[in-house]
Design a protein around this motif. Structure first.
Motif, PDB file in Angstrom:
ATOM      1  N   TYR A  45       0.848  -0.988  -0.177  1.00 46.71           N
ATOM      2  CA  TYR A  45      -0.012  -0.165   0.150  1.00 46.71           C
ATOM      3  C   TYR A  45       0.861   1.168   0.083  1.00 46.71           C
ATOM      4  O   TYR A  45       0.458   2.362  -0.125  1.00 46.71           O
ATOM      5  N   TRP A  46       2.196   1.193   0.075  1.00 46.18           N
ATOM      6  CA  TRP A  46       3.035   2.245   0.360  1.00 46.18           C
ATOM      7  C   TRP A  46       3.131   3.196  -0.762  1.00 46.18           C
ATOM      8  O   TRP A  46       2.976   4.482  -0.533  1.00 46.18           O
ATOM      9  N   ILE A  47       3.277   2.640  -1.912  1.00 49.40           N
ATOM     10  CA  ILE A  47       3.337   3.617  -3.054  1.00 49.40           C
ATOM     11  C   ILE A  47       2.238   4.208  -3.716  1.00 49.40           C
ATOM     12  O   ILE A  47       1.906   5.107  -3.928  1.00 49.40           O
ATOM     13  N   ALA A  48       1.387   3.039  -4.228  1.00 52.83           N
ATOM     14  CA  ALA A  48      -0.256   3.383  -4.607  1.00 52.83           C
ATOM     15  C   ALA A  48      -1.264   3.331  -3.735  1.00 52.83           C
ATOM     16  O   ALA A  48      -2.364   3.460  -4.314  1.00 52.83           O
ATOM     17  N   ASN A  49      -0.973   2.961  -2.460  1.00 57.19           N
ATOM     18  CA  ASN A  49      -2.207   2.969  -1.529  1.00 57.19           C
ATOM     19  C   ASN A  49      -2.939   1.588  -2.030  1.00 57.19           C
ATOM     20  O   ASN A  49      -4.259   1.794  -1.624  1.00 57.19           O
ATOM     21  N   THR A  50      -2.513   0.848  -2.962  1.00 56.00           N
ATOM     22  CA  THR A  50      -3.182  -0.260  -3.252  1.00 56.00           C
ATOM     23  C   THR A  50      -2.569  -1.397  -4.078  1.00 56.00           C
ATOM     24  O   THR A  50      -1.191  -0.973  -4.170  1.00 56.00           O
ATOM     25  N   ASN A  51      -2.753  -2.437  -4.528  1.00 59.53           N
ATOM     26  CA  ASN A  51      -2.085  -3.418  -5.221  1.00 59.53           C
ATOM     27  C   ASN A  51      -2.929  -4.171  -5.981  1.00 59.53           C
ATOM     28  O   ASN A  51      -4.366  -4.133  -5.928  1.00 59.53           O
ATOM     29  N   TYR A  52      -2.534  -4.958  -7.039  1.00 59.00           N
ATOM     30  CA  TYR A  52      -3.188  -5.699  -8.007  1.00 59.00           C
ATOM     31  C   TYR A  52      -4.180  -6.660  -7.273  1.00 59.00           C
ATOM     32  O   TYR A  52      -5.379  -6.885  -7.629  1.00 59.00           O
ATOM     33  N   LYS A  53      -3.651  -7.512  -6.381  1.00 61.39           N
ATOM     34  CA  LYS A  53      -4.664  -8.401  -5.697  1.00 61.39           C
ATOM     35  C   LYS A  53      -5.816  -7.724  -5.111  1.00 61.39           C
ATOM     36  O   LYS A  53      -7.182  -8.351  -5.235  1.00 61.39           O
ATOM     37  N   LYS A  54      -5.680  -6.556  -4.218  1.00 67.15           N
ATOM     38  CA  LYS A  54      -6.974  -6.021  -3.631  1.00 67.15           C
ATOM     39  C   LYS A  54      -7.697  -5.255  -5.040  1.00 67.15           C
ATOM     40  O   LYS A  54      -9.017  -5.447  -4.494  1.00 67.15           O
TER      41      LYS A  54
END
Length: 157
Positions: free
Chosen positions: A19-28
């Motif tokens: 979550y650090w860079i984009a505040n999200t990720n692919y899985k989420k």
């Protein structure tokens, strides 16, 4: 921390749990949508499913280089998404993507530091490190698109 571990963590950050860079990720993002949302066409933009397939295409292709040393993927095929006609089709794609994401990060984590600086298949492609960093950057680029597409699809109901 060794470079391999740092790079594996960066991969997991964008693909699986960060979550650090984009505040999200692919899985989420991908686990939170239906197959209808994933395949909804917005004007002439790529669908979420097409972008998921696209990133997975490269993960799978580079994993094969790690295993066999042979590069068989071609950019022109990277958007050749098979039809997604059901929730099962979508879940299968997401499952393959997540499995390849974990395999890719695990492989990097086990890689010896000196291997990162070796030529990747052919000198014209640079080093393993350059290609792995390209996967990270490319993944963030398309994660931004997916995040925006999810907002657009959700706004349309």
């Amino acid at each position: 921390m060794a470079r391999n571990k740092l790079i594996a963590n960066r991969l997991r950050e964008v693909l699986l749990n960060g979550y650090w860079i984009a505040n999200t990720n692919y899985k989420k993002q991908l686990l939170g949508i239906t197959w209808k949302q994933a395949t909804q066409q917005i004007e002439d933009l790529n669908t979420i499913a097409a972008l998921t397939y696209h990133i997975n295409y490269y993960l799978d292709g580079i994993l094969k280089v790690f295993d066999k040393g042979i590069l068989q993927i071609k950019d022109k095929y990277s958007f050749d998404l098979p039809p997604i006609n059901s929730e099962n089709d979508w879940k299968k794609l997401v499952s393959e993507f997540l499995a390849n994401s974990e395999k890719f990060a695990n492989h990097i984590e086990r890689m010896r530091d000196e291997n990162l600086d070796q030529v990747f298949v052919d000198e014209k492609y640079g080093t393993y490190l350059r290609n792995i960093e390209a996967v990270i950057e490319h993944s963030y680029y398309h994660l931004g698109q997916i995040s925006l597409l999810i907002k657009l699809v959700s706004a349309r109901g």
